[in-house]
Design a protein around this motif. Structure first.
Motif, mmCIF file in Angstrom:
data_model
loop_
_atom_site.group_PDB
_atom_site.id
_atom_site.type_symbol
_atom_site.label_atom_id
_atom_site.label_comp_id
_atom_site.label_asym_id
_atom_site.label_seq_id
_atom_site.Cartn_x
_atom_site.Cartn_y
_atom_site.Cartn_z
ATOM 1 N N GLY A 28 0.810 -1.212 0.000
ATOM 2 C CA GLY A 28 0.000 0.000 0.000
ATOM 3 C C GLY A 28 0.841 1.259 0.000
ATOM 4 N N THR A 29 2.137 1.098 0.292
ATOM 5 C CA THR A 29 2.997 2.286 0.344
ATOM 6 C C THR A 29 3.786 2.455 -0.952
ATOM 7 N N GLY A 30 3.721 1.474 -1.844
ATOM 8 C CA GLY A 30 4.531 1.515 -3.067
ATOM 9 C C GLY A 30 3.717 1.775 -4.303
ATOM 10 N N LYS A 52 1.032 -8.031 2.690
ATOM 11 C CA LYS A 52 1.223 -7.608 4.077
ATOM 12 C C LYS A 52 0.875 -6.131 4.198
ATOM 13 N N ILE A 53 -0.223 -5.858 4.882
ATOM 14 C CA ILE A 53 -0.693 -4.471 5.034
ATOM 15 C C ILE A 53 0.295 -3.698 5.888
ATOM 16 N N ILE A 96 -8.784 2.137 3.256
ATOM 17 C CA ILE A 96 -7.623 1.604 2.534
ATOM 18 C C ILE A 96 -7.358 0.171 2.984
ATOM 19 N N VAL A 97 -7.462 -0.056 4.296
ATOM 20 C CA VAL A 97 -7.300 -1.417 4.808
ATOM 21 C C VAL A 97 -8.325 -2.343 4.148
ATOM 22 N N ASP A 98 -9.575 -1.895 4.082
ATOM 23 C CA ASP A 98 -10.617 -2.698 3.427
ATOM 24 C C ASP A 98 -10.219 -3.011 1.988
ATOM 25 N N GLU A 138 -9.565 -6.595 0.170
ATOM 26 C CA GLU A 138 -10.299 -6.942 -1.057
ATOM 27 C C GLU A 138 -9.350 -7.334 -2.184
ATOM 28 N N MET A 139 -8.266 -6.581 -2.277
ATOM 29 C CA MET A 139 -7.277 -6.829 -3.323
ATOM 30 C C MET A 139 -6.659 -8.214 -3.153
ATOM 31 N N ALA A 140 -6.341 -8.564 -1.903
ATOM 32 C CA ALA A 140 -5.793 -9.884 -1.621
ATOM 33 C C ALA A 140 -6.787 -10.954 -2.070
#
Ligand code: C2E
Ligand code: MG
Ligand code: MG
Ligand code: MG
Length: 280
Positions: free
Chosen positions: A181-183, A199-200, A219-221, A225-227
């Motif tokens: 999520g940071t990249g 890995k969140i 964003i966590v949700d 979902e993406m996983a």
């Protein structure tokens, strides 16, 4: 803050800047010695499932310098990444992790270990062979290792990294995308990589329940979902509170890692671990 400023604006380096640069040079020059003199060790932080069972550990490198005391990986890893030192450190961590796996296995524990792989390591021509010869040397099945790569490491040379990952995956090595999520990775190419886990990043976990507009939670949700869309499992890092844990559980995140369960601890701390030990 005092500045040693030269006339005509030639050079503006603060006292602070000089100190930082001195420290940088100190660390850079002592790192090689630290590697040779066996000053590096690993600590293990558990990764737990919904019921608190420890299913795996992340190995995190530690440097206790005789000269500087403890130096955090946040400080020396980026410096190591400027040279081949990161590959030597990677190999040290790998061997120590394999040692831990084999000692756990002797105690009837099948806990896998996640290790962090730097961008510079994964693009080394001998990376696949080094990993293979190490697991063979220790007699450890490759699926006991989870290789953590950041999105940044993926995009350095995506074609080469993809080939390397596919090759390693054939042997059973698994991959986790760290600090997710940071990249800059897109769903499009995550889809073509042999990934087992997202890995969140702690950054998003930190804000669960804290941010007033609930953006972090969204964003966590989205990551969970993406996983799901990628058909890979999902783990959250930096879980510190029950509130965060409950939120993540409710959303379907599968594994958790963080101070809420345990800080990273040396191998000796985990020696008494039983198959059915529950954390916290
Ligand atoms: P990372 O891989 O994202 O590791 C997670 C970091 O968060 C670790 O810091 C861990 O101690 C810390 N952490 C875990 N749970 C919590 C929590 O609940 N609260 C807080 N505040 N922190 C938590 P550490 O050990 O200082 O490592 C920092 C980074 O250094 C790692 O981030 C990783 O990128 C890098 N690193 C560590 N060991 C290695 C290694 O062997 N090789 C490479 N290439 N990088 C490493
Ligand atoms: Mg990691
Ligand atoms: Mg991480
Ligand atoms: Mg992180």
């Amino acid at each position: 803050r005092a500045k040693r400023s030269a006339p005509f604006g030639l050079c503006h380096i603060s006292e602070e800047g000089f100190k930082e640069f001195d420290r940088y040079l100190d660390i850079k020059s002592k790192l090689e010695q630290a590697i040779e003199h066996d000053e590096l060790s690993i600590v293990l932080q558990p990764q737990v499932t919904h019921d608190g069972t420890v299913s795996s550990f992340e190995a995190l490198v530690r440097w206790y310098s005789k000269e500087f005391g403890p130096v955090s990986p946040g400080e020396f890893i980026p410096i190591a990444e400027e040279s081949y030192a990161i590959c030597e450190i990677g190999d040290i961590v790998l061997r120590k992790a394999l040692n831990v796996i084999s000692s756990f296995m002797k105690n009837g524990l099948n806990t896998s270990i996640a290790i962090n792989i730097s961008a510079r390591q994964i693009v080394m021509p001998d990376f696949v062979n080094t990993l293979l010869s190490r697991v063979n040397q220790f007699g450890i099945p490759p699926n006991m290792l989870m290789l953590e790569l950041t999105e940044t490491a993926l995009v350095v040379d995506i074609e080469l990294v993809k080939e390397t990952m596919l090759e390693l995956a054939k042997f059973g090595f698994r991959f986790s995308i760290d600090d997710f999520g940071t990249g800059y990775s897109s769903l499009a190419y995550l889809k073509v990589l042999p990934i087992s886990e997202l890995k969140i990043d702690k950054y998003f976990v930190d804000d669960i329940g804290k941010d007033s507009d609930g953006k972090a939670a969204q964003i966590v949700d989205a990551i969970i979902e993406m996983a799901r869309a990628l058909n890979v499992s999902c783990i959250a890092e930096g879980v510190e509170s029950e509130e965060q844990l409950n939120y993540l559980k409710a959303k379907g995140c599968e594994k958790f890692q963080g101070y809420y369960f345990s800080r990273p601890e040396p191998q000796a701390h985990w020696e008494g671990l039983q198959k059915n030990t529950k954390l916290p």
